[in-house]
Scaffold this active site. Structure first.
Site, PDB file in Angstrom:
ATOM      1  N   HIS A  71     -11.777  10.169  -8.857  1.00  0.00           N
ATOM      2  CA  HIS A  71     -10.792  10.075  -9.942  1.00  0.00           C
ATOM      3  C   HIS A  71      -9.617  11.038  -9.759  1.00  0.00           C
ATOM      4  O   HIS A  71      -9.199  11.724 -10.704  1.00  0.00           O
ATOM      5  CB  HIS A  71     -11.467  10.259 -11.314  1.00  0.00           C
ATOM      6  CG  HIS A  71     -12.243   9.053 -11.713  1.00  0.00           C
ATOM      7  ND1 HIS A  71     -13.507   8.794 -11.232  1.00  0.00           N
ATOM      8  CD2 HIS A  71     -11.923   8.009 -12.507  1.00  0.00           C
ATOM      9  CE1 HIS A  71     -13.938   7.637 -11.740  1.00  0.00           C
ATOM     10  NE2 HIS A  71     -12.987   7.142 -12.497  1.00  0.00           N
TER      11      HIS A  71
ATOM     12  N   CYS B  20       0.820  -1.222   0.000  1.00  0.00           N
ATOM     13  CA  CYS B  20       0.000   0.000   0.000  1.00  0.00           C
ATOM     14  C   CYS B  20       0.851   1.268   0.000  1.00  0.00           C
ATOM     15  O   CYS B  20       0.314   2.378  -0.110  1.00  0.00           O
ATOM     16  CB  CYS B  20      -0.949   0.018   1.194  1.00  0.00           C
ATOM     17  SG  CYS B  20      -1.978  -1.443   1.265  1.00  0.00           S
TER      18      CYS B  20
ATOM     19  N   GLU C 294     -12.789   0.868   2.242  1.00  0.00           N
ATOM     20  CA  GLU C 294     -11.788   0.738   1.167  1.00  0.00           C
ATOM     21  C   GLU C 294     -12.124  -0.438   0.272  1.00  0.00           C
ATOM     22  O   GLU C 294     -11.699  -0.506  -0.864  1.00  0.00           O
ATOM     23  CB  GLU C 294     -10.427   0.441   1.788  1.00  0.00           C
ATOM     24  CG  GLU C 294      -9.627   1.659   2.073  1.00  0.00           C
ATOM     25  CD  GLU C 294      -8.159   1.347   2.243  1.00  0.00           C
ATOM     26  OE1 GLU C 294      -7.770   0.171   2.306  1.00  0.00           O
ATOM     27  OE2 GLU C 294      -7.412   2.317   2.316  1.00  0.00           O
TER      28      GLU C 294
HETATM   29  N1  LIG Z   1      -6.713   0.904   9.428  1.00  0.00           N
HETATM   30  C1  LIG Z   1      -6.354   0.945   8.121  1.00  0.00           C
HETATM   31  N2  LIG Z   1      -5.551  -0.002   7.625  1.00  0.00           N
HETATM   32  C2  LIG Z   1      -5.194   0.047   6.338  1.00  0.00           C
HETATM   33  C3  LIG Z   1      -5.658   1.066   5.506  1.00  0.00           C
HETATM   34  C4  LIG Z   1      -6.521   2.064   6.063  1.00  0.00           C
HETATM   35  O1  LIG Z   1      -6.975   2.994   5.386  1.00  0.00           O
HETATM   36  N3  LIG Z   1      -6.833   1.968   7.363  1.00  0.00           N
HETATM   37  N4  LIG Z   1      -5.329   1.073   4.210  1.00  0.00           N
HETATM   38  C5  LIG Z   1      -4.554   0.145   3.660  1.00  0.00           C
HETATM   39  C6  LIG Z   1      -4.255   0.195   2.192  1.00  0.00           C
HETATM   40  O2  LIG Z   1      -4.907   1.270   1.584  1.00  0.00           O
HETATM   41  C7  LIG Z   1      -4.529  -1.063   1.355  1.00  0.00           C
HETATM   42  O3  LIG Z   1      -4.774  -0.712   0.020  1.00  0.00           O
HETATM   43  C8  LIG Z   1      -5.629  -1.897   1.815  1.00  0.00           C
HETATM   44  O4  LIG Z   1      -5.057  -2.944   2.464  1.00  0.00           O
HETATM   45  P1  LIG Z   1      -5.612  -4.414   2.449  1.00  0.00           P
HETATM   46  O5  LIG Z   1      -6.911  -4.452   3.185  1.00  0.00           O
HETATM   47  O6  LIG Z   1      -4.522  -5.275   2.910  1.00  0.00           O
HETATM   48  O7  LIG Z   1      -5.886  -4.544   0.886  1.00  0.00           O
HETATM   49  P2  LIG Z   1      -6.328  -5.706   0.004  1.00  0.00           P
HETATM   50  O8  LIG Z   1      -7.493  -5.226  -0.781  1.00  0.00           O
HETATM   51  O9  LIG Z   1      -5.146  -6.113  -0.812  1.00  0.00           O
HETATM   52  O10 LIG Z   1      -6.778  -6.826   0.999  1.00  0.00           O
HETATM   53  P3  LIG Z   1      -6.628  -8.365   0.957  1.00  0.00           P
HETATM   54  O11 LIG Z   1      -7.666  -8.827   1.919  1.00  0.00           O
HETATM   55  O12 LIG Z   1      -5.250  -8.647   1.409  1.00  0.00           O
HETATM   56  O13 LIG Z   1      -6.876  -8.772  -0.450  1.00  0.00           O
HETATM   57  C9  LIG Z   1      -3.944  -0.901   4.479  1.00  0.00           C
HETATM   58  N5  LIG Z   1      -4.380  -0.895   5.828  1.00  0.00           N
HETATM   59 ZN   LIG Z   2      -5.241   1.453  -0.395  1.00  0.00          ZN
END
Ligand SMILES: Nc1nc2c(c(=O)[nH]1)N=C([C@H](O)[C@H](O)COP(=O)(O)OP(=O)(O)OP(=O)(O)O)CN2
Ligand SMILES: [Zn+2]
Length: 128
Positions: free
Chosen positions: A67, A23, A117
């Site tokens: 965007h 990330c 997210e």
């Molecule tokens: N408390 C938070 N933790 C994380 C955030 C956030 O905004 N608040 N954001 C991220 C990253 O933006 C990341 O893109 C998201 O992480 P993750 O959930 O690991 O993403 P994935 O979609 O790849 O999840 P998988 O379940 O591993 O596929 C990180 N943490």
């Molecule tokens: Zn992200």
């Protein structure tokens, strides 16, 4: 007590500076935003607040986030604690909306902004 909620979505890129993991690189999400309001009394139409008014005001804020690379926006430019995380986005949208709906206080109050997210990860911002 009544509570109403509206949801909207936007697509935007971000990266998390100082984060150890993928990330830290630029990537995108379709973010979902849910805003809730509470209050004791309904208006003459039986509404706490008109969904239409809420949607328009949320949309105006969210359109500024749509965007774009969120890291380019002033509130998130310093990175670190100000990274465009779901938490910081929720607080940013909450504060903007609180100003927009100040005329309705104290009868109707914004209670929370929740930002997803992904379908299974979200953060909320609330105040006492
Ligand atoms: N408390 C938070 N933790 C994380 C955030 C956030 O905004 N608040 N954001 C991220 C990253 O933006 C990341 O893109 C998201 O992480 P993750 O959930 O690991 O993403 P994935 O979609 O790849 O999840 P998988 O379940 O591993 O596929 C990180 N943490
Ligand atoms: Zn992200």
């Amino acid at each position: 007590m009544f509570e109403i909620a509206v949801k909207t979505r936007f697509a935007a890129a971000h990266f998390l500076s100082g984060y150890k993991g993928p990330c830290a690189s630029l990537h995108g999400h379709t973010w979902q935003v849910e805003v809730t309001f509470k209050g004791q009394n309904l208006d003459h139409s039986g509404m706490l607040l008109d969904f239409k008014e809420v949607k328009e005001k949320v949309r105006n804020i969210v359109d500024e986030l749509d965007h774009v690379n969120l890291n380019d926006l002033t509130p998130f430019q310093k990175g670190g604690e100000d990274n465009p995380t779901a938490e910081n986005l929720a607080r940013y949208i909450y504060r903007r909306l609180k100003l927009e709906f100040s005329a309705h206080e104290p009868f109707v109050k914004i209670t929370a902004v929740r930002v997803w997210e992904s379908p299974d990860a979200s953060a909320s911002y609330l105040e006492e």
